[in-house]
Design an enzyme around this catalytic site. Structure first.
Site, PDB file in Angstrom:
ATOM      1  N   CYS B 146       3.969   7.983   7.833  1.00 62.74           N
ATOM      2  CA  CYS B 146       4.390   8.873   6.752  1.00 62.74           C
ATOM      3  C   CYS B 146       4.631   8.175   5.411  1.00 62.74           C
ATOM      4  O   CYS B 146       4.350   8.746   4.366  1.00 62.74           O
ATOM      5  CB  CYS B 146       5.528   9.786   7.160  1.00 62.74           C
ATOM      6  SG  CYS B 146       6.958   8.966   7.770  1.00 62.74           S
ATOM      7  N   SER B 182       4.467  -5.475   5.924  1.00 62.86           N
ATOM      8  CA  SER B 182       5.075  -5.127   7.209  1.00 62.86           C
ATOM      9  C   SER B 182       4.087  -4.292   8.015  1.00 62.86           C
ATOM     10  O   SER B 182       3.175  -3.674   7.468  1.00 62.86           O
ATOM     11  CB  SER B 182       6.353  -4.327   6.966  1.00 62.86           C
ATOM     12  OG  SER B 182       6.024  -3.068   6.421  1.00 62.86           O
ATOM     13  N   PHE B 269       8.669   1.299  -3.206  1.00 68.58           N
ATOM     14  CA  PHE B 269       9.038   2.122  -2.042  1.00 68.58           C
ATOM     15  C   PHE B 269      10.196   1.545  -1.264  1.00 68.58           C
ATOM     16  O   PHE B 269      10.643   2.129  -0.279  1.00 68.58           O
ATOM     17  CB  PHE B 269       7.815   2.406  -1.132  1.00 68.58           C
ATOM     18  CG  PHE B 269       7.273   1.226  -0.375  1.00 68.58           C
ATOM     19  CD1 PHE B 269       7.874   0.780   0.799  1.00 68.58           C
ATOM     20  CD2 PHE B 269       6.134   0.582  -0.804  1.00 68.58           C
ATOM     21  CE1 PHE B 269       7.359  -0.292   1.506  1.00 68.58           C
ATOM     22  CE2 PHE B 269       5.603  -0.503  -0.107  1.00 68.58           C
ATOM     23  CZ  PHE B 269       6.222  -0.938   1.064  1.00 68.58           C
TER      24      PHE B 269
END
Lengths: 318, 318
Positions: B146, B182, B269
């Protein structure tokens, strides 16, 4: 050659909504607007171009009058057309004599009938980022030279203008190379795109100049800077540009395709083909010619002149 | 500081149409979808985040059940939720144990209830640029993690995706820097943007990698290349990028603003503030956080899971 990742976009596709806009606007008028084309030039290509303009005009609802005259009668015919109330727009097919005398004749066209937007009044406004003719009322929009305006509409269509940015800054962050610095297209176009926020590299046979409104668009209008020819060689600048625009009027000139980075937006406004076809393997979007957009914008300019006239007449009445 | 040439865009603005889309889709269902959040974590920030998820769910028409369990009961609770027909989506608030065991637990969530799109099945599809779960029928869309999907929607909103380009190639020619690699966000995001045509520079503490589909997008999916750390130092790459995205979960980390070229699109983010405020003087568009978009996309993913289930059930019936 496999299917290219990018796309070739034809001028006819981009012109379509502007043709429709023009047709609809003419339909709303109580008269059929008239464009006069003055041809004093023996070149068969000029004649062909004049005929093509005529056909497009008629197909979009305008009356087109081609007046063929001897060079030495051009000035008289032009003054006559300026005074003729039934004439809404005038254009002359240049070159006729050559540089200076042609420019005198060009400037003789009344600004109120100058569909190409080439009067020094309009250039001045463009260079100074002045968008209206009648401050502070700001009802009459200044005209924009039609090839430059066509280029803006093309860049909008191609997604180069970013609507999320503030109006007037919508090219912020974009690097644009323009190969041509003519007074008719290259220089006003460079100024206009810089005024809209781009960093423009303007190339002609002598040097490369940079047009910007400063790093963070702190200036109201563009500033021009001569660039160091070694540090800013074409080989270094071109591959970094988001957009490459060429307008070299020579069949022998070809922009070196290996300087086009993959995914670059490439536009040729010359009537000559400034790119070999292998540019399609590198360009993100490639517009090989723009004539059909330019003529639609020319007629849109004619409607703008009519609008401006009606606004002036209304002001006088009040 | 004068008024910046660029704009700051809030996540709430970008999230709005997706919130509306989600509300309308829920209204068309014959039941109220249920999301289960499993919290086995003493961190008060995780609890706050869980409560915030719950509020958003309820406000958009979903039922949210927060299940607080002891670490050692998490696996049992998860399996129970997987089997419970009244549960449509499941998410776990990590970290719980640490790397490997958490990953085991994450993968234990049924792909049919994995709202975050973190199952290896979905990752595999993303990495291989496979967009459907049921080839050749291609009715069930694969889920996308998402945060990565939220980033795509943000880049669409900001005008970075160019709709004139072919679907699947709409980032062709764009250079994107991503600081974070990540497994949850940075690597899938880099892969996804490269699959859509971008040249992505993926930065982590060890090195810089390039993700692309080849110069002219000749590959179906991205290829990863380790870059020479001197030739491709951050100082050289960052100023050339059209977009800079950061996600460094540390309050002490700040991306060096002097490496942001004027007009660049900048997105953070991370829940930490990876840019000092002076980035606004340089960024063309700046999105300081994305959480509200991510949660709207999470719920959109939940609806996608329900859609896919209904399609599967229809196929079984036939």
């Amino acid at each position: 050659m496999s299917r290219p990742a990018g796309r070739t976009i034809l001028a006819s596709t981009i012109a379509k909504p502007y043709q429709e806009e023009v047709i609809n606007a003419v339909n709303r008028l109580s008269f059929r607007p008239t464009l006069v084309g003055l041809l004093a030039n023996d070149d068969p290509a000029a004649k062909m171009y004049a005929n093509w303009t005529g056909k497009t005009c008629e197909s979009l609802g305008f009356t087109y009058k081609l007046i063929e005259v001897n060079k030495n009668e051009l000035e008289t015919s032009l003054i006559k057309a300026n005074k003729d109330d039934s004439v809404n727009g005038i254009m002359v097919y240049f070159p006729v004599f050559g540089d200076k005398q042609d420019q005198y004749l060009q400037q003789l066209i009344s600004p109120e009938k100058d569909v190409e937007g080439l009067n020094f009044l309009y250039y001045h406004n463009l260079y100074h980022n002045v968008r209206f003719l009648d401050p502070p009322h700001n009802q009459q929009k200044s005209l924009i030279p039609c090839t430059s305006l066509a280029m803006v509409k093309i860049l909008e269509y191609l997604g180069v203008y970013n609507n999320i940015l503030h109006y007037g800054n919508r090219l912020y962050g974009k690097k644009v190379l323009i190969v041509n610095r003519s007074e008719i297209v290259g220089r006003p176009l460079a100024a206009m795109l810089a005024n809209d926020g781009a960093t423009v590299y303007s190339v002609d046979i002598n040097n490369i100049q940079q047009f910007t409104r400063g790093d963070n668009l702190s200036e109201h209008r563009h500033i021009v800077k001569d660039l160091d020819p070694e540090e800013y060689a074409l080989e270094k600048i071109a591959p970094q540009c988001d957009v490459i625009i060429t307008g070299v009027p020579s069949d022998s000139y070809k922009f070196p395709v290996d300087l086009v980075s993959y995914g670059t937006i490439v536009i040729n406004f010359s009537s000559s083909k400034n790119f070999d076809d292998d540019v399609k393997e590198r360009a993100g979007l490639y517009v090989p010619s723009i004539g059909k957009v330019t003529i639609a914008i020319l007629l849109r300019n004619l409607l703008r002149l009519i609008d401006n006239k009606q606004i002036r007449e209304k002001v006088v009445e009040q």
